[in-house]
Structure formats: C-alpha cells, structure tokens
Design an enzyme around this catalytic site. Sequence first.
Site, PDB file in Angstrom:
ATOM      1  N   LYS A 111       8.912  19.059 -12.658  1.00 33.52           N
ATOM      2  CA  LYS A 111       9.176  17.691 -13.110  1.00 33.52           C
ATOM      3  C   LYS A 111      10.249  17.651 -14.182  1.00 33.52           C
ATOM      4  O   LYS A 111      10.989  16.673 -14.280  1.00 33.52           O
ATOM      5  CB  LYS A 111       7.890  17.010 -13.577  1.00 33.52           C
ATOM      6  CG  LYS A 111       6.935  16.750 -12.419  1.00 33.52           C
ATOM      7  CD  LYS A 111       6.049  15.550 -12.590  1.00 33.52           C
ATOM      8  CE  LYS A 111       5.325  15.309 -11.276  1.00 33.52           C
ATOM      9  NZ  LYS A 111       4.425  14.172 -11.278  1.00 33.52           N
ATOM     10  N   LYS A 193       6.847  19.386  -1.454  1.00 36.20           N
ATOM     11  CA  LYS A 193       5.623  18.628  -1.193  1.00 36.20           C
ATOM     12  C   LYS A 193       5.914  17.131  -1.139  1.00 36.20           C
ATOM     13  O   LYS A 193       6.829  16.650  -1.793  1.00 36.20           O
ATOM     14  CB  LYS A 193       4.553  18.962  -2.231  1.00 36.20           C
ATOM     15  CG  LYS A 193       4.449  18.034  -3.399  1.00 36.20           C
ATOM     16  CD  LYS A 193       3.171  18.287  -4.196  1.00 36.20           C
ATOM     17  CE  LYS A 193       3.095  17.328  -5.375  1.00 36.20           C
ATOM     18  NZ  LYS A 193       2.619  15.986  -5.022  1.00 36.20           N
ATOM     19  N   LYS A 196       4.444  10.885  -4.284  1.00 42.70           N
ATOM     20  CA  LYS A 196       4.571   9.448  -4.508  1.00 42.70           C
ATOM     21  C   LYS A 196       5.879   9.077  -5.157  1.00 42.70           C
ATOM     22  O   LYS A 196       6.478   8.066  -4.879  1.00 42.70           O
ATOM     23  CB  LYS A 196       3.482   9.046  -5.515  1.00 42.70           C
ATOM     24  CG  LYS A 196       2.353   8.269  -4.991  1.00 42.70           C
ATOM     25  CD  LYS A 196       1.502   7.852  -6.171  1.00 42.70           C
ATOM     26  CE  LYS A 196       0.363   8.807  -6.404  1.00 42.70           C
ATOM     27  NZ  LYS A 196       0.470   9.634  -7.569  1.00 42.70           N
TER      28      LYS A 196
HETATM   29  P1  ATP Z   1       3.623  12.232  -8.535  1.00 43.83           P
HETATM   30  O1  ATP Z   1       4.853  12.544  -7.750  1.00 43.83           O
HETATM   31  O2  ATP Z   1       3.762  11.023  -9.398  1.00 43.83           O
HETATM   32  O3  ATP Z   1       3.071  13.414  -9.286  1.00 43.83           O
HETATM   33  P2  ATP Z   1       1.722  12.756  -6.447  1.00 43.83           P
HETATM   34  O4  ATP Z   1       2.009  12.302  -5.069  1.00 43.83           O
HETATM   35  O5  ATP Z   1       1.889  14.194  -6.777  1.00 43.83           O
HETATM   36  O6  ATP Z   1       2.543  11.820  -7.431  1.00 43.83           O
HETATM   37  P3  ATP Z   1      -0.711  12.627  -8.034  1.00 43.83           P
HETATM   38  O7  ATP Z   1      -1.205  11.330  -8.568  1.00 43.83           O
HETATM   39  O8  ATP Z   1       0.008  13.532  -8.975  1.00 43.83           O
HETATM   40  O9  ATP Z   1       0.229  12.299  -6.762  1.00 43.83           O
HETATM   41  O10 ATP Z   1      -1.906  13.412  -7.371  1.00 43.83           O
HETATM   42  C1  ATP Z   1      -3.033  12.734  -6.803  1.00 43.83           C
HETATM   43  C2  ATP Z   1      -3.787  13.680  -5.898  1.00 43.83           C
HETATM   44  O11 ATP Z   1      -3.052  13.903  -4.691  1.00 43.83           O
HETATM   45  C3  ATP Z   1      -4.040  15.065  -6.488  1.00 43.83           C
HETATM   46  O12 ATP Z   1      -5.329  15.474  -6.105  1.00 43.83           O
HETATM   47  C4  ATP Z   1      -3.001  15.929  -5.842  1.00 43.83           C
HETATM   48  O13 ATP Z   1      -3.399  17.279  -5.775  1.00 43.83           O
HETATM   49  C5  ATP Z   1      -2.929  15.296  -4.468  1.00 43.83           C
HETATM   50  N1  ATP Z   1      -1.633  15.519  -3.827  1.00 43.83           N
HETATM   51  C6  ATP Z   1      -0.434  15.123  -4.302  1.00 43.83           C
HETATM   52  N2  ATP Z   1       0.540  15.439  -3.443  1.00 43.83           N
HETATM   53  C7  ATP Z   1      -0.060  16.065  -2.394  1.00 43.83           C
HETATM   54  C8  ATP Z   1       0.415  16.637  -1.172  1.00 43.83           C
HETATM   55  N3  ATP Z   1       1.699  16.633  -0.875  1.00 43.83           N
HETATM   56  N4  ATP Z   1      -0.484  17.187  -0.312  1.00 43.83           N
HETATM   57  C9  ATP Z   1      -1.795  17.188  -0.605  1.00 43.83           C
HETATM   58  N5  ATP Z   1      -2.311  16.674  -1.751  1.00 43.83           N
HETATM   59  C10 ATP Z   1      -1.462  16.118  -2.634  1.00 43.83           C
HETATM   60 MG    MG Z   2       1.575  14.879  -8.793  1.00 43.12          MG
END
Ligand code: ATP
Ligand code: MG
Length: 329
Positions: A111, A193, A196
């Site tokens: 990040k 990965k 969001k």
């Molecule tokens: P950001 O980019 O803002 O970090 P994010 O998509 O990583 O968003 P988080 O809110 O950080 O989402 O994580 C929420 C949940 O989703 C956590 O349990 C995380 O492990 C899971 N998660 C996030 N991305 C993935 C992915 N690509 N595959 C599986 N699980 C995921």
């Molecule tokens: Mg995340």
Amino acid sequence: KKTVFSAIQPSGSITLGNFLGAWRGCAAMQDEYRCIYALADLHTITVRQEPAKFRKNTLEAYALLLAFGIDVEKSLFFIQSQVPAHAQLAWVLNCYTQFGELSRMTQFKDKSAKHADNINAGLFTYPSLMAADILLYQADLVPVGIDQKQHIELARNIAERFNALYSPTFTVPEGMFPKTGAKIMSLQDPAKKMSKSDDNANGCVYVLDTPDDIMRKFKRAVTDSEARVHYAEGKDGINNLMGIYAVLTGKSYEEIEREFEGKGYGDFKEAVGQTVVEELAPIQEKFRRLIDSKDYLEACYRENAQKATAIAQRTLNKVMKKVGFLQVK
Ligand code: ATP
Ligand code: MG
C-alpha cells in the site's frame, strides 16, 4: 460457543474477492458460533477518502453485508468508528508492537508503494488497530482471506506478549481461511489480488455489478494462449477462473477440466460469469430493498454499536487496569 470476529473496510464497492474469500460463509456460521462482524471504517482512512463517497460506501457496505445474510438477531454487526474502544485499545497495543514487526508487513509495503504520496502513520500501524478489533471481543476465530494471514499472526503475537507481560487477558485468535478462493486475483492482472480499492474496475467484479457488467468482465478476463481449461503453474488467469468456479459450484478442478474438455476459453468464461450472476442475483435483490430502508439501517447500527461498546469496554477496562492507568472509582 466459540466467538468469531471478522471485519471489512468500506473502502470501495465490495468485490467478488471479498465475498468468496471471507464473507460468503458469514450467514452459515451464525448458528454454530457467536459471530461479531464489523465495518472497519477507521482502517479506511489510512487511504484518503472523499467524505460524501466514504459515507455512501459505509452505508452500502452495511446494507450489503445484511444482504449476505448477517442476522442481527443472532449476531452483532456494528461500525468500528461508533465503538470508541477500538481506537483506545489500538493506542495501547501500538506501545506493545515493535517498529520492526510493522515494517515487515507486506500489506504496508504494497500500500505504501501504491500511495507513495501518503505513507501515513495510520497505514503503518493498521495491524495494531486490527489486533485491537479482534482482541476486544476475545475472538477465537477470524475468518478472512489469505492476504490477512500475516496480520493475524501479528495479532496473535501481540496477544501472547501482553498476556505474558501481565496475566492472561486476551484470547489468542486463530485465522480461518477458505480452502479454495482464499485469494481471488484481478481479472486483468492475475498476478495481483482483486481489491476494492483497485483503479482498474475491469479487473474487479463487484457484488453489485449488473449481470451485463459481470459477463463483460469475465469475457475480457486475461488468460493465456493454450486454450485448454486445466489447472497448472503459469496459467494464473485460468487458475483464478477455475478457483472462482470451484467455490461456487463445489466442483473439483478435475471435474471442471472434464466439463470443459474440447471446449474453448470462451465457453468456460461464459459459464463462470453465468454462475457468478446467479449467485449474486438474490443478494442484489435483498440489497435493493435494504438500501431504501435508511431508518431501519440506522436503528440497526445504532443498537449494535451500543451492544458492542458494552462488550469491548470490559476488555478495555481490564487492559487499562493491568497497564497501570490510575482508575476512577
Ligand atoms: P482494500 O483494497 O481497501 O484493502 P480489500 O478488497 O483488500 O480492500 P478489505 O476490506 O481489506 O478488502 O478486506 C476484507 C476481507 O476480504 C478480508 O477478510 C480480506 O482477507 C478479504 N479479501 C480481500 N481481498 C481478497 C481477495 N482478492 N481474495 C480473497 N479474499 C480477499
Ligand atoms: Mg485489504
């Protein structure tokens, strides 16, 4: 009953990765476990947010998780910033977390590379706030995607360290990772990965995407030139699609290979897209009803914040006392 804790940031629209990696099972766990779920909005401001958009994302995430099947009659589901104990315990835990430990966190490295103009202290101490989230509720299990494994390890270490320095205070939590789908990759760059907060919306399937958008994104998913559906090293794009299809259908990779024998990637992508559309349709419908019930949503998160505060405060009080803060009787 064992206690389960999990949270998600309202940092953007919730993705298929979030759903498959962590939240698809949230409804089913509610009978077997004492479930505590949260929107981790304090974590979200580690990346700059536009206030109106941030508020909208938070409300939508609250409604969407209810649509996933969180039942507030059975579980707690609150918004982190409405429970002051999180920030308070996080400060204390910061003082029991080493600079070197935080420096090794790969999420911080990723990040800070992505937001080089805003490598703030909150981004660095993100894992100690996450430890506070989990430890306040004495959680036994933390269902998350595999990307959070390192943070869970750190939360365990912080808990063990504090317990050893004073006396048993925190339950040492365990991560709970799905067997398939624990890491869903971007459809445009399968080495990365799905996130969001990704700028490339074509790489991310959002749970609230229209069926047309979902189909389009799958059809354009990056694959390889072999044109044979099978799981193998170097086939990141196909592996990812197979992973998604496997979780949703319950089929093994061998079964999927057989199903698409002699067929091209086009047919396979179509099938994966269609399965995703069907899985999400009832969730989207439930979401649309909930998002129009603003008063219901507000009553829900208000009451849940009060309940969570009562639980969290018990742990925080113990911590404050053990550390040696002068108590007011
Ligand atoms: P950001 O980019 O803002 O970090 P994010 O998509 O990583 O968003 P988080 O809110 O950080 O989402 O994580 C929420 C949940 O989703 C956590 O349990 C995380 O492990 C899971 N998660 C996030 N991305 C993935 C992915 N690509 N595959 C599986 N699980 C995921
Ligand atoms: Mg995340």
